[in-house]
Design an enzyme around this catalytic site. Structure first.
Site, PDB file in Angstrom:
ATOM      1  CB  SER A   2      -9.857  -0.882   4.132  1.00 23.86           C
ATOM      2  OG  SER A   2     -10.284  -2.148   3.713  1.00 23.86           O
ATOM      3  NE  ARG A  14      -3.837  -2.042  -0.023  1.00 21.35           N
ATOM      4  CZ  ARG A  14      -3.512  -3.230  -0.546  1.00 21.35           C
ATOM      5  NH1 ARG A  14      -2.345  -3.399  -1.134  1.00 21.35           N
ATOM      6  NH2 ARG A  14      -4.358  -4.230  -0.515  1.00 21.35           N
ATOM      7  CD  GLU A  46      -6.084   1.575   2.877  1.00 18.33           C
ATOM      8  OE1 GLU A  46      -5.907   0.688   3.724  1.00 18.33           O
ATOM      9  OE2 GLU A  46      -6.471   1.352   1.725  1.00 18.33           O
TER      10      GLU A  46
END
Ligand code: FAD
Length: 354
Positions: free
Chosen positions: A241, A165, A338
């Site tokens: 998320s 990520r 996130e």
């Protein structure tokens, strides 16, 4: 000449559908227009923010006092090179369109990334991944423009600094480049990747599923989690998320395990351990479907904060803070969000000023 609009509400450009206006808003359709819009902002000493599909983004209710550049560079070209099929796509292409085309043309490498919202240009930024695949495994070239100089730039895979990520584009160089094209090297006739537990279960007993079958299975599994955008599924009105899986020391894991009646799910992470944010939230007593005013936790996915209709960014922040507080009180672990935050003072928008 590129059109610059004023006071454009950003909520409809994000999957969470919250947030205020952009003071200025441009939709460049090619690299030259990106440079033109940058020069326009530079002359006015305005900060610039690059917007893709708005699927990893929370915009503040006050909006953004600068130029939002909504990248609309289209086009997918494909060519053969050394046994691979190279797909070169404009940063504004919808990511799932590229996946659908590659799968239909029997090219492997992105089939597990079916149904992820957003644009091609957004994929290298957070090294998009799901179900055992990440774009870092197939990206061979990223092209763009440096925001402060207007110079054209090009990066090979090794220059992108890909990790889980993460990439240079959301770490050291966050906001520095406006990505305009991405190239992916896919495998013609390659076998689909079936590494993720849900996918393995889905194909148990089946022999050699095809790429289109794997794509359909991924989409079906994602739908059960509200992870495919769907107007009729309010659980998909999210930013995916919302919390990262926290990385903690082994000592923290042992402390949590000592106070837990059930095993604590965790994964090795370079000497430390990664905990499952969803597990921490559930164990802190917040269940799927939990509601706080017009926002809540998805009924299908513990990590997704959803707008149940008419929510503001302040509502989302209130729920975020509530979840973080409950998890911190119960486990002493801090959950970090996130999505990129725009207009809260935390972002690192591209600087159009030298
Ligand atoms: C329902 C749902 C499911 C999701 N599932 C997944 C998943 O399985 N795996 C996963 O990894 N992610 C997932 N996401 C998150 C999101 O889809 C990805 O992060 C996506 O790549 C974001 O792309 P975007 O174009 O929407 O970027 P945006 O949200 O518009 O922007 C995100 C960041 O990228 C930057 N950016 C975007 N385009 C460019 C560009 N052209 N040049 C420079 N910077 C740019 C922006 O400035 C911003 O900092 C999900 C989101 C939703 C809503």
């Amino acid at each position: 000449m590129i059109e610059i609009r004023e006071n454009v509400c950003l909520a409809p450009y994000t999957t969470l559908q919250v947030g205020g206006p952009a003071r200025y808003f441009a939709e460049p359709e090619n690299e030259d227009s990106v440079i033109e819009a940058l020069c326009w902002a530079q002359r006015r000493a305005l900060p610039v923010f690059v917007l893709g599909g708005g699927s990893n983004l929370l915009v503040s209710d006050a909006g953004f006092d600068g130029l939002v550049m909504h990248i609309c560079i289209s086009g997918i070209d494909a060519r053969d090179d050394g046994g691979k099929r190279i797909y070169s796509a404009g940063a504004g292409v919808e990511w799932d369109r590229l996946v659908a085309q590659a799968v239909a043309e029997n090219c492997a490498g992105v089939e597990c990334l079916s149904g992820i919202p957003g644009t091609v240009g957004g994929t290298p930024v957070q090294n998009v991944g799901a179900y055992g695949q990440e774009v870092s495994a197939t990206i061979v070239r990223v092209r763009g423009v440096e925001a402060s100089t207007g110079e054209r730039v090009e990066f090979g895979n090794a220059d992108c600094g890909f990790h889980y990520r993460l990439s240079r584009f959301n770490r050291a160089d966050a906001g520095r480049y406006i990505l305009t094209h991405v190239e992916y090297a896919l495998q013609p006739g390659g076998a689909p990747k079936i590494a993720y537990a849900d996918l393995k279960r889905h194909f148990e007993g089946a022999s050699c599923p095809s790429l289109p079958e794997v794509r359909e299975a991924v989409l079906a599994i994602r739908r059960t989690k509200g992870m495919v955008l769907d107007e009729n599924d309010s659980d998909s009105r999210s930013a995916g998320s919302f919390f990262k899986n926290p990385v903690v020391s082994r000592a923290v894991l042992e402390r949590i395990a000592a106070g837990s009646a059930v095993p604590v799910p965790h994964f090795e992470a370079g000497g430390n351990v990664k905990l499952a944010a969803a597990w921490l939230i559930e164990q802190a007593g917040i269940a799927r479907g939990f509601t706080l005013g017009p926002v809540g936790i998805s009924g299908k996915h513990t990590l997704a904060l959803v707008n149940r209709g008419g929510a503001t960014a302040a509502d989302v922040l209130r729920l975020k803070a509530y979840v973080q507080r409950r998890v911190h009180e119960r486990f002493g672990v801090e959950l970090l969000p996130e999505p990129v935050m725009l207009g809260f003072g935390e972002v690192n928008p591209a600087s159009a000023t030298k």
